[in-house]
Structure formats: structure tokens, C-alpha cells
Scaffold this motif. Structure first.
Motif, PDB file in Angstrom:
ATOM      1  N   ASP A  45       0.885  -1.097   0.053  1.00  2.15           N
ATOM      2  CA  ASP A  45      -0.195   0.208  -0.035  1.00  2.15           C
ATOM      3  C   ASP A  45       0.858   1.260   0.051  1.00  2.15           C
ATOM      4  N   PHE A  46       2.040   1.343   0.764  1.00  4.01           N
ATOM      5  CA  PHE A  46       2.887   2.353   0.750  1.00  4.01           C
ATOM      6  C   PHE A  46       3.525   2.621  -0.576  1.00  4.01           C
ATOM      7  N   SER A  47       3.886   1.522  -1.356  1.00  7.29           N
ATOM      8  CA  SER A  47       4.658   1.904  -2.514  1.00  7.29           C
ATOM      9  C   SER A  47       3.560   2.309  -3.566  1.00  7.29           C
ATOM     10  N   GLN A  48       2.505   1.475  -3.544  1.00  4.29           N
ATOM     11  CA  GLN A  48       1.513   1.859  -4.294  1.00  4.29           C
ATOM     12  C   GLN A  48       0.948   3.287  -4.324  1.00  4.29           C
ATOM     13  N   ALA A  49       1.010   3.966  -2.875  1.00  2.00           N
ATOM     14  CA  ALA A  49       0.451   5.180  -2.695  1.00  2.00           C
ATOM     15  C   ALA A  49       1.542   6.379  -3.268  1.00  2.00           C
ATOM     16  N   LEU A  50       2.831   6.069  -3.276  1.00  2.00           N
ATOM     17  CA  LEU A  50       4.039   6.769  -3.809  1.00  2.00           C
ATOM     18  C   LEU A  50       3.759   6.882  -5.171  1.00  2.00           C
ATOM     19  N   LEU A  51       3.441   5.619  -5.786  1.00  2.00           N
ATOM     20  CA  LEU A  51       3.416   5.716  -7.364  1.00  2.00           C
ATOM     21  C   LEU A  51       2.451   6.249  -7.755  1.00  2.00           C
ATOM     22  N   ASN A  52       1.042   6.350  -7.212  1.00  2.00           N
ATOM     23  CA  ASN A  52      -0.135   6.866  -7.605  1.00  2.00           C
ATOM     24  C   ASN A  52      -0.139   8.255  -7.463  1.00  2.00           C
ATOM     25  N   ASN A  53       0.350   8.852  -6.332  1.00  2.00           N
ATOM     26  CA  ASN A  53       0.483  10.083  -6.071  1.00  2.00           C
ATOM     27  C   ASN A  53       1.492  11.058  -6.049  1.00  2.00           C
ATOM     28  N   GLY A  54       2.759  10.521  -5.968  1.00  2.00           N
ATOM     29  CA  GLY A  54       3.788  11.232  -5.823  1.00  2.00           C
ATOM     30  C   GLY A  54       4.166  12.102  -4.533  1.00  2.00           C
ATOM     31  N   VAL A  55       5.004  12.791  -4.541  1.00  2.00           N
ATOM     32  CA  VAL A  55       5.411  13.526  -3.179  1.00  2.00           C
ATOM     33  C   VAL A  55       5.343  14.942  -3.607  1.00  2.00           C
ATOM     34  N   SER A  56       4.928  15.692  -2.663  1.00  2.00           N
ATOM     35  CA  SER A  56       5.146  17.251  -2.595  1.00  2.00           C
ATOM     36  C   SER A  56       6.130  17.899  -1.761  1.00  2.00           C
ATOM     37  N   ALA A  57       6.344  16.928  -0.569  1.00  2.00           N
ATOM     38  CA  ALA A  57       7.538  17.544   0.196  1.00  2.00           C
ATOM     39  C   ALA A  57       8.285  16.400   0.753  1.00  2.00           C
ATOM     40  N   ALA A  58       8.930  16.414   1.764  1.00  2.00           N
ATOM     41  CA  ALA A  58       9.640  15.355   2.397  1.00  2.00           C
ATOM     42  C   ALA A  58       8.620  14.443   3.005  1.00  2.00           C
ATOM     43  N   VAL A  59       8.842  13.085   2.739  1.00  2.00           N
ATOM     44  CA  VAL A  59       8.201  12.204   3.458  1.00  2.00           C
ATOM     45  C   VAL A  59       8.859  11.181   4.358  1.00  2.00           C
ATOM     46  N   VAL A  60       8.036  10.939   5.595  1.00  2.00           N
ATOM     47  CA  VAL A  60       8.896   9.825   6.501  1.00  2.00           C
ATOM     48  C   VAL A  60       7.917   8.896   6.680  1.00  2.00           C
ATOM     49  N   LEU A  61       8.369   7.885   6.713  1.00  2.00           N
ATOM     50  CA  LEU A  61       7.697   6.484   6.970  1.00  2.00           C
ATOM     51  C   LEU A  61       8.215   5.883   8.276  1.00  2.00           C
ATOM     52  N   ASN A  62       7.493   5.839   9.281  1.00  2.00           N
ATOM     53  CA  ASN A  62       8.097   5.010  10.434  1.00  2.00           C
ATOM     54  C   ASN A  62       7.541   3.624  10.712  1.00  2.00           C
ATOM     55  N   VAL A  63       8.318   2.742  10.707  1.00  2.00           N
ATOM     56  CA  VAL A  63       7.609   1.468  10.429  1.00  2.00           C
ATOM     57  C   VAL A  63       7.564   0.783  12.124  1.00  2.00           C
ATOM     58  N   MET A  64       6.523   0.431  12.251  1.00  2.00           N
ATOM     59  CA  MET A  64       5.975   0.001  13.876  1.00  2.00           C
ATOM     60  C   MET A  64       5.662  -1.393  14.145  1.00  2.00           C
ATOM     61  N   SER A  65       5.797  -2.397  13.111  1.00  2.00           N
ATOM     62  CA  SER A  65       5.829  -3.585  13.246  1.00  2.00           C
ATOM     63  C   SER A  65       6.470  -4.603  12.145  1.00  2.00           C
TER      64      SER A  65
END
Length: 804
Positions: A45-65
């Protein structure tokens, strides 16, 4: 029921709307929490969201599990990313795992992605298993502080599987690429290992490749820094078609396995075809150690090992290839071991690397060899300086530092300040420093072999060469220490200089090198058939061969328009160190038939306790043999030969007396008390301050300045105080004139035999000589101006006189 379906539809719609806008800010990946605008339940889901929407500023993903995925987590090119609009994944030590015959994480065109502190686990047993793979021009990415591991690799398969790889596919890891896989990526401080017992590990730890069609001009500038590689089964770090890469502070081991189920040839770092468009290629401060099944003296089944291999790496004068500060430790190959191998590299510096405790079996069969720093066809500027080879044993042949067929090109050329120490047990040919030149004279620059220490090494059999130079070159071999080396049989050549070279040898110490078996010969300096020779201020003492010992051997039959200079060397041979009763000591054998000029000036030759003693000086042209000191003691048979005017005699005095080009100031000391036992400085005044100084020999063997106008005989310039104390001679009397009687006639009383006297000034120049008879004699000193003079009696005693 209809209302429930409508509710789920609305929720999905709201989530999709939340991700429809470009991503920015902080998100979480937590499979235990519901999907929301700020949380993803899985990696897809994370990689697909990046592909579909791109980014407009810095993005940080914190892995919690932790998360198990069924497919590779793929990161293709993402719109909006830049040096400021970066994507950062903080793994926080959680695990991303998959059972795949490819990579768990695929970077397929993404830029500016950083993955930090994530555990990436591939549970597959496939030969194509990979942790992270980059392709499609993935650039400016960072994989840092991650643990990348396998837990199900069982058997070794050549050229497949890797922790990190830049490759188009999992089946083409080592193949050259015609596409851009990525630039400016960093792999740093990662731990790479296999957790299942006795796993051979992947074939590669890290694979970095460039585009073979443009790598010479396009900077790749990949950084591989601080990684811990605990297991691999073929090549630790593999690089092909790269440009400007940095490998620094990595540890390459096989500590995670006790299995030798691996390639027959293991390589730690391998780099082929590299250029340096915007920065130099650097391999620095890496540790390569413990590749065998254990750390004992067992060699196992790993046949061939290469620590560092560099092929076709081309630097510039401003951005040189740098191999520096690497430590290669505890490797043991069943056949061949090469610590550092370079071939066809240009503008390269190999500096301050250490090879310690790397061994191959001791064998009398060919094909099992040890190579330290082996360089072939290097060109341009090169330095092989400050490296150490210590406690490395074995082999049919043993090579410390090799330079084979260097290219004829301009640039600095140095093999300096290396230490080769405490190595031993090689069987047949042993070379500590080995230089094999081209078939044409290298006129592009001087080759310097300076300041090297070759000490306390041992070889078992046949030929040992401590410094070996062959075939064309302009050499300066200076300030080297060759000491305490041993061979049990046959020949030891401390310096072997052969065939058509120009040689300047100065200030080398060759000391206490021995043949310790029941046979063998030892040569201090052996120079054969060269174009030009200058042998200056070398100290060659207490070396011993069982059958025979030669201090300096120089031979040439070529007709050359140059000088042969043998100036201010000290040679001492004590045959009592040999176990053979018919030991032959040759202080000097100078067979320079056709040199324009032969000059043997200001040397000290000391031979004792041998069956035979020999000095030969053969020249058909101009010959100057002057200001030398000879001492021979307890020798049964002596031969002294000078072909100039065909003179030969069996005693030193007889030989000198033939006056066949041997000039005055040749002297011997009948009791041999002319050395300081610790420094080898001369203790007799007639060996001091009487050799005309020359501009090309103004330093003694210890680097002390010689007197500018007249300097001392032998390799050591006396460095004590000037004046009267300078001359530590066995004075029988001291006079000061004029005395109260105002006379300059000196009375010599109670002489018990007829003898000659020689009067010297403070520079050691002879001012006067004459005959004395037993009884009383008077010498008129009115010819002499003020100052100190010395009257030498019987070559051994002196009177010091101060004229005022």
C-alpha cells in the motif's frame, strides 16, 4: 446488510481520497492498526501510494511492526522527489520478510529514498535470493544501518544471490550492463549475514555495476561504507564498469559459517574497469579477515584467495586510484593467496595496507604460491608505499611486493617505506621486493625503491632475493634496511640488479643476513650487466653464506659511455660465522670490463677468519682505486687482482705496491680496530677527512651530512666533535710547537725498528713521508703552517702535533 456494505464502501472511498493528494509529512506502517490517512498496514500500500500520488514535500515513514510480504516491495520512479522532497523509511529494527527468488526490496527507478534500520529478511532457499536490488537508474538512494539476512540458504551456487545488488535481474548479477542502474547511491553501516548454521552465504555480499557504454565519462560515485559482511561464498564486494566509487571501513568476513561449501576462488573486494570523472576511486580502511572454516592452521578446501583485486582502474594525476589502510588478516588458501592484485591500472597509489598472518602450505610442488602486493602492467603515476607484510608463510614461491612489466609512461614511480618482516617457510623462489621491467629502457622517470625494511624473514630452500630488479629501468635504491633474514639452502641475494638498468644505490644497510643450512652462498649486492652503476655509502656487514660470502659483485661486458662508481661503502665479512671450514670471503669483485671509467674510492673492506679471501678489480679503461682501507686477518689464502696493467698478488701490501692504478691513501689496519662496534664509524684518523667529497654522495648511510670538501672512508661519517677529539687514534705522544725552545724539529726516541712515517694534515691529506731508523730520529716540521698534524708510524700508531 445493504447499510453495512455502504459503510465499507464509504470508508475505502475516504481512504483513497486521503491518499489521492501527493504525500508529504510523517506516516506509519503498522499492520496492527487500521489503515488511515497516516497509517499503512502493509508495504505494498505504501509503495502504491507513492506511485499513484507522488510527493510534494519530504516524506517520512516510521515502521511500527514486522511484516511478511508475498511479493517484492517495489519502489519505481516517483513524481515530485528531489534533493529536498526526499523519502525516508525509519525501520526502527522491525522486519520486512519475504520468501522470494529475487529481492525483498526492489528499487526500480526511485531517487532520494533512504531506508534506515530495517531488518530485511529473505527466507528463500533459491539461488537467486536477494535482499535489496537496484535497477532502472535508481539514484541518490541510501540503505543504512539495516540488517540484511538469509535464513534458508543451504548450498553454494556460483554467481547468484546477494545481500545488495545493482542488476537488471536476479539472474544477471555479474553480467555487464548496457543500462544505467543507478548513480550516487550509498550503502552504509549495514549488517549482512546468514543465520542458518553452516550456510555458505550468498555468492556476493554487494554488487555495484555501471553502464558499460558510458562508465568512462559518467560519474557513479557510489559509497559503500562501514558495512559488516559476515558471510559470502564467492566475492564480498563486486564492482564492474564504475566511476568514482568509495569503499571505506567495511569488514568482509565469513564468520557466520563453518562451512567451506563455497567457490574454489574467494575474493574479498573485486573492481574491474573504473574511471574517475569527478572523484577518485577509493578502497580504504577495510578489514578482510577469517574466510576459512576456522582460525587454526587448517587450510581447508578453499583453493585460491584474493584479498583486493583491481583490474583496468584508470585514475588521473589529480584523482588517483587509492588503495589505502586496508587490513587483510588471517586468510589461508590451500593453493594460491594474493593479498592485493592490480593489473593494467594507471595513476594508482597503494599505501599503508597491512597483510598479516596470511598463509599457504609449505610445499616442494609448484603451483602453490603466496603473493603480497602483486602489480602487473601499472602505469603513469604509481606509489606502493608504507605497506606491511608480516607473519605470512608458505608457498612454493613467495612474493612480497611485485611490480611486473610496468607501462612505459611518465609519472612518479615509488616502492617506498614498506615493511616485510617475520615471514617464512617458503620453499623454492622467494622474492621480498620484485621488479620486472619492460624490454625497453624506461626513460620516462626514475623508479624509487627507498626506505623499505626487510627483516627477520625465513626461507627454506633454493633462491632468496630480498630486493630483485630485472630488465631496464632508471633506479634509485636508497635507505633500505635488509637485516636478519635467513635461508637454509643455496643462494641469498640481498640485492640482485640484473640486465640493462641505470642504478643509483645509496645508504642501504645490509646486515646479519645468513645461510643457516649446510650449503649456500650469500651476496650483499649483486649487479650484473647494467648500463650505469653508482654504489654509494652502503653498509654491508656480518652477512654469511656457508660456502662463500660476497660483499659487492659487479659485472658488465657491455661497452657503455658512463662511470662505474663504488664510493665510501663498508664491507665486513667474518668467516667464523660459517660452519664450513673452507669458507671463501670476497669483499669485492668488480668486473667492469668496458665502462668508460671505473672509480673505487673511499671504501673499507674487512675480511677475517676465512680459508680464502679475494678482491678483484678488472677494468680495460680508466681506473681510479684510491683512499680505500683493506684489512685481512686469519685468512689462509689471499688473492688480489687488478686487470688494469695485469697485476695480481697474494698480499695487500704487495698488491698495492704494484702501483697498477691503485693510488695512494690505500691503507690497511694491522689490528682491525677501525670500527666502532655499534655504528661502524671509523676510529682511525687516516680513514677520516681524506676522501674527496662529491655532490652525489653527501650523506652517510645513516643520513648524516658528510664533510663538504673531504669526508670519511666507509659508509659512516664520524659525527663526533671536531678538532683534536675527532681523531680517536692510539696516540703514543702529543706535542705542542713551538715549545719554549722555539724549535719545529721533533725528536722521536726509542724506536725499536726501521719504519716509514707519513705526515697528514687535519683533512687527512698526506703532506710528507720518509724513513725512520731504530734509535733516535729528528723530523723537520718547519715546512708546515699552523694547525694540527698527525705523524703516522707503522700504519697503527700516531703522534699528534699542534703547530702554533
Amino acid at each position: 446488510m445493504i447499510k453495512k456494505i455502504q459503510f465499507v464502501f464509504v470508508l475505502v472511498f475516504l481512504v483513497q481520497c486521503a491518499y489521492a493528494a501527493p504525500l508529504q509529512g510523517t506516516y506509519t506502517l503498522d499492520s496492527t492498526s487500521a489503515t488511515s490517512g497516516t497509517n499503512f498496514q502493509n508495504w505494498q500500500d505504501f509503495s502504491q501510494a507513492l506511485l499513484n500520488n507522488g510527493v510534494s514535500a519530504a516524506v517520512v515513514l516510521n515502521v511500527m511492526s514486522d511484516r511478511v510480504e508475498q511479493n517484492s516491495v517495489s519502489f519505481p520512479a516517483i513524481s515530485g522527489v528531489s534533493a529536498t522532497n526526499t523519502i525516508t523509511v525509519n525501520g526502527n529494527g522491525y522486519t520486512l520478510s519475504a520468501n522470494l527468488g529475487d529481492a525483498v526490496v526492489l528499487l526500480k527507478g526511485i531517487n532520494y529514498l533512504s531506508i534506515d534500520s530495517l531488518r530485511i529478511l529473505n527466507t528463500s532457499s533459491s539461488f537467486y535470493a536477494i535482499g535489496v536490488r537496484l535497477s532502472n537508474a535508481s539514484s541518490y538512494n541510501t540503505i543504512t544501518k539495516c540488517t540484511i539476512e538469509f535464513n534458508n540458504l543451504v548450498n553454494y551456487s556460483a554467481k547468484y544471490a546477494a545481500y545488495i545488488a545493482m542488476a537488471e535481474s536476479a539472474t544477471s548479477l555479474a553480467d555487464s550492463s548496457s543500462t544505467d542502474l543507478g548513480l550516487y547511491n550509498t550503502f552504509s553501516y549495514n549488517k549482512m549475514w546468514t543465520t542458518n548454521a553452516n550456510s555458505p552465504g550468498p555468492s556476493y555480499a554487494i554488487v555495484v555495476k555501471g553502464n558499460k557504454t558510458n562508465y568512462k565519462t559518467v560519474a557513479q560515485n557510489t559509497n559503500i561504507v562501514g558495512n559488516l559482511i559476515q558471510n559470502f561464498s564467492d566475492i564480498g564486494i563486486f564492482m564492474l564498469h564504475t566511476n568514482g566509487n568509495l569503499l571505506e571501513s567495511n569488514i568482509v568476513t565469513r564468520l557466520s559459517t563453518k562451512a567451506d561449501d563455497c567457490a574454489y576462488t574467494l575474493m574479498g573486494i573485486y573492481s574491474e574497469k573504473a574511471y574517475s570523472t569527478s572523484r577518485q576511486n577509493v578502497i580504504r580502511n577495510n578489514y578482510l579477515l577469517n574466510w576459512n572454516r576456522d582460525t587454526s592452521q587448517q587450510f581447508g578446501s578453499i583453493g585460491i584467495m584474493y584479498g583486493i583485486t583491481c583490474i583496468d582502474m584508470i585514475g588521473t594525476d589529480a584523482r588517483r586510484v587509492l588503495i589505502e589502510g586496508n587490513n587483510i588478516l588471517g586468510l589461508r588458501a590451500a593453493k594460491d593467496l594474493t593479498v592485493c592484485y592490480t593489473r593494467n591500472c594507471k595513476n594508482i597509489e597503494i599505501l599503508s595496507n597491512v597483510s598479516r598472518n596470511n598463509d599457504v602450505p609449505v610445499t616442494s610442488a609448484s603451483g602453490k604460491n603466496f603473493y603480497g602486493f602483486h602489480n602487473s602492467l601499472i602505469g603513469g603515476h604509481y606509489k606502493i608505499n608504507g605497506n606491511k607484510i608480516i607473519d605470512c608463510d608458505g608457498g612454493y614461491e613467495w612474493y612480497g611486493i611485485q611490480n611486473v612489466l610496468p607501462q612505459l609512461s611518465a609519472g612518479t614511480k615509488e616502492i617506498n617505506d614498506n615493511v616485510i618482516e617475520n615471514n617464512g617457510k617458503s620453499n623454492f623462489y622467494t622474492y621480498r621486493i620484485y621488479f620486472y621491467g619492460n624490454s625497453k629502457l624506461d626513460t620516462f622517470g626514475t623508479i624509487h625503491i627507498k626506505g623499505n625494511t626487510i627483516r627477520n624473514n625465513e626461507s627454506d630452500y633454493y633462491y632468496t632475493y630480498n630486493i630483485f630488479c630485472f630488465n631496464n629501468g632508471d633506479f634509485k635504491i636508497t635507505d633500505n634496511l635488509i637485516e636478519g633474514n635467513e635461508t637454509k639452502h643455496y643462494y641469498m641475494y640481498n640485492m640482485y640488479l640484473y640486465q640493462s638498468g641505470n642504478y643509483h644505490l645509496a645508504r642501504n644497510v645490509i646486515k646479519n643476513n645468513k645461510n643457516t643450512g649446510i650449503i649456500g652462498y650469500n651476496y650483499g649486492i649483486y649487479a650484473y650487466n647494467n648500463i650505469k652503476m653508482e654504489i654509494l655509502s652502503n653498509l654491508i656487514v656480518d652477512n654469511i653464506g656457508v660456502y662463500g660470502t660476497t660483499g659487492i659483485y659487479a659485472y658488465s661486458i657491455d661497452s657503455v659511455n658512463s662511470n662505474y662508481e663504488l664510493r665510501q661503502n663498508t664491507v665486513k665479512i667474518d668467516g667464523s660465522m660459517s660452519t664450513y671450514s673452507d669458507h671463501e670471503a670476497t669483499a669485492l669483485r668488480s668486473l667492469m670490463y668496458r665502462y668508460a671509467n671505473t672509480n673505487i674510492i673511499g671504501n673499507i673492506f674487512d675480511v677475517q677468519n676465512s680459508k680464502f679471501a679475494d678482491i678483484q678489480v678488472l677494468s680495460n679503461t680508466s681506473l681510479d682505486v684510491s683512499h680505500n682501507t683493506y684489512y685481512v686477518n686469519n685468512v689462509d689464502s689471499q688473492t688480489y687482482t687488478t686487470q688494469f696493467n695485469n697485476g695480481m698478488d697474494s698480499t695487500i701490501d704487495g698488491w698495492i705496491g704494484l702501483n697498477m692504478g691503485i693510488k695512494e691513501f690505500n691503507a690497511d689496519s694491522s689490528n682491525g680496530n677501525h670500527f666502532d662496534s655499534s655504528t661502524y664509524a671509523s676510529k682511525l684518523f687516516w680513514n677520516q677527512n681524506n676522501v674527496p667529497s662529491v655532490s652525489y654522495n653527501l650523506l652517510d648511510v645513516y643520513g648524516n651530512s658528510r664533510n663538504n670538501q673531504y669526508s670519511d672512508r666507509g659508509a659512516v661519517e664520524y659525527s663526533g666533535p671536531t678538532g683534536i677529539v675527532t681523531f680517536e687514534v692510539p696516540l703514543i705522544k702529543s706535542y705542542v710547537y713551538p715549545n719554549p725552545n722555539a724549535t719545529r724539529n721533533i725528536q722521536l726516541n726509542n724506536l725499536n725498528k726501521n719504519t716509514e712515517y707519513h705526515i697528514y694534515n687535519i683533512l687527512g691529506e698526506e703532506m710528507m713521508k720518509g724513513k725512520l731508523t731504530s734509535g733516535m730520529n729528528q723530523i723537520d716540521l718547519n715546512f708546515e703552517a699552523k694547525g694540527i698534524i698527525f705523524i703516522r708510524l707503522d700504519k697503527e700508531q700516531a703522534i699528534q702535533v699542534v703547530l702554533r
